[in-house]
Scaffold this active site. Structure first.
Site, mmCIF file in Angstrom:
data_model
loop_
_atom_site.group_PDB
_atom_site.id
_atom_site.type_symbol
_atom_site.label_atom_id
_atom_site.label_comp_id
_atom_site.label_asym_id
_atom_site.label_seq_id
_atom_site.Cartn_x
_atom_site.Cartn_y
_atom_site.Cartn_z
ATOM 1 N N ARG A 53 6.531 10.841 8.585
ATOM 2 C CA ARG A 53 6.851 10.753 7.156
ATOM 3 C C ARG A 53 8.110 9.916 7.017
ATOM 4 O O ARG A 53 9.104 10.154 7.686
ATOM 5 C CB ARG A 53 7.084 12.171 6.621
ATOM 6 C CG ARG A 53 7.594 12.263 5.197
ATOM 7 C CD ARG A 53 6.483 11.940 4.212
ATOM 8 N NE ARG A 53 6.774 12.381 2.865
ATOM 9 C CZ ARG A 53 7.628 11.812 2.036
ATOM 10 N NH1 ARG A 53 8.358 10.790 2.417
ATOM 11 N NH2 ARG A 53 7.788 12.279 0.818
ATOM 12 N N GLU A 61 0.699 10.873 -4.694
ATOM 13 C CA GLU A 61 -0.276 11.622 -3.899
ATOM 14 C C GLU A 61 -1.692 11.178 -4.263
ATOM 15 O O GLU A 61 -1.915 10.490 -5.254
ATOM 16 C CB GLU A 61 -0.095 13.125 -4.137
ATOM 17 C CG GLU A 61 1.269 13.656 -3.748
ATOM 18 C CD GLU A 61 1.617 13.421 -2.285
ATOM 19 O OE1 GLU A 61 0.706 13.481 -1.429
ATOM 20 O OE2 GLU A 61 2.801 13.185 -1.991
ATOM 21 N N ARG A 97 5.763 16.853 10.582
ATOM 22 C CA ARG A 97 5.735 15.394 10.725
ATOM 23 C C ARG A 97 7.097 14.893 11.173
ATOM 24 O O ARG A 97 8.126 15.399 10.723
ATOM 25 C CB ARG A 97 5.372 14.724 9.400
ATOM 26 C CG ARG A 97 4.001 15.117 8.886
ATOM 27 C CD ARG A 97 3.755 14.566 7.501
ATOM 28 N NE ARG A 97 4.674 15.203 6.536
ATOM 29 C CZ ARG A 97 4.567 15.065 5.221
ATOM 30 N NH1 ARG A 97 3.614 14.312 4.692
ATOM 31 N NH2 ARG A 97 5.419 15.668 4.419
#
Length: 159
Positions: A53, A61, A97
């Site tokens: 990320r 999104e 992430r």
């Protein structure tokens, strides 16, 4: 504090583009294996696959306007490329992430996506080394009506 490999005027700690052999200490090469969306990629790092990320920015999104455009902009910058990763403070986010600043060639990917209007600047302490840089990039993108900032909404007249 993070060292930045960017091609920007007046960027803090900015460095000229350099070959991999002279990159700042702590920058790690990785191969982009997947584009997940506008702010998340898959990378192969030291023989293992990870989700990554981007730090300091947020893109629309999947169910939002401009998701496809932000994802395409990210892909245009990094798809299939060897990128160079730099950590701020945190190793991972709450989803597991990797959190990194990402560079490809002489481009600072996190910054470019914000500056082109495909991402909002967003701060999640303690990873704030580029917060001011990204905030200025968003201000510039808004002022110049770049990316999703180019869209204007007109009120529908009522009768």
């Amino acid at each position: 504090m993070a060292a930045f490999l960017v091609r920007l005027e007046a960027a803090p700690a900015a460095r000229a583009a350099a070959p991999a052999a002279s990159l700042p200490q702590g920058v790690t090469p990785a191969l982009v294996t997947e584009i997940v969306d506008g702010d998340t990629i898959g990378v192969r790092l030291n023989g293992a696959d990870y989700r990554l990320r981007y730090i300091g920015m947020d893109t629309p999104e999947r169910d939002m306007s401009f998701f496809s455009e932000a994802t395409a902009a990210n892909a245009a910058l990094v798809q299939g490329q060897t990128v160079y990763l730099e950590k701020d403070v945190s190793e991972t986010d709450r989803c597991g992430r990797l959190l990194r600043y990402v560079f490809v060639g002489d481009e600072f990917v996190n910054y470019v996506l914000v500056r082109q209007g495909f991402a909002n600047a967003i701060t999640y302490p303690p990873d704030v080394a580029c917060a001011d840089l990204f905030a200025r990039a968003e201000e510039d993108a808004r002022r110049e009506r770049m990316g999703f900032w180019a869209v204007t909404f007109e009120a529908t007249p009522t009768q």
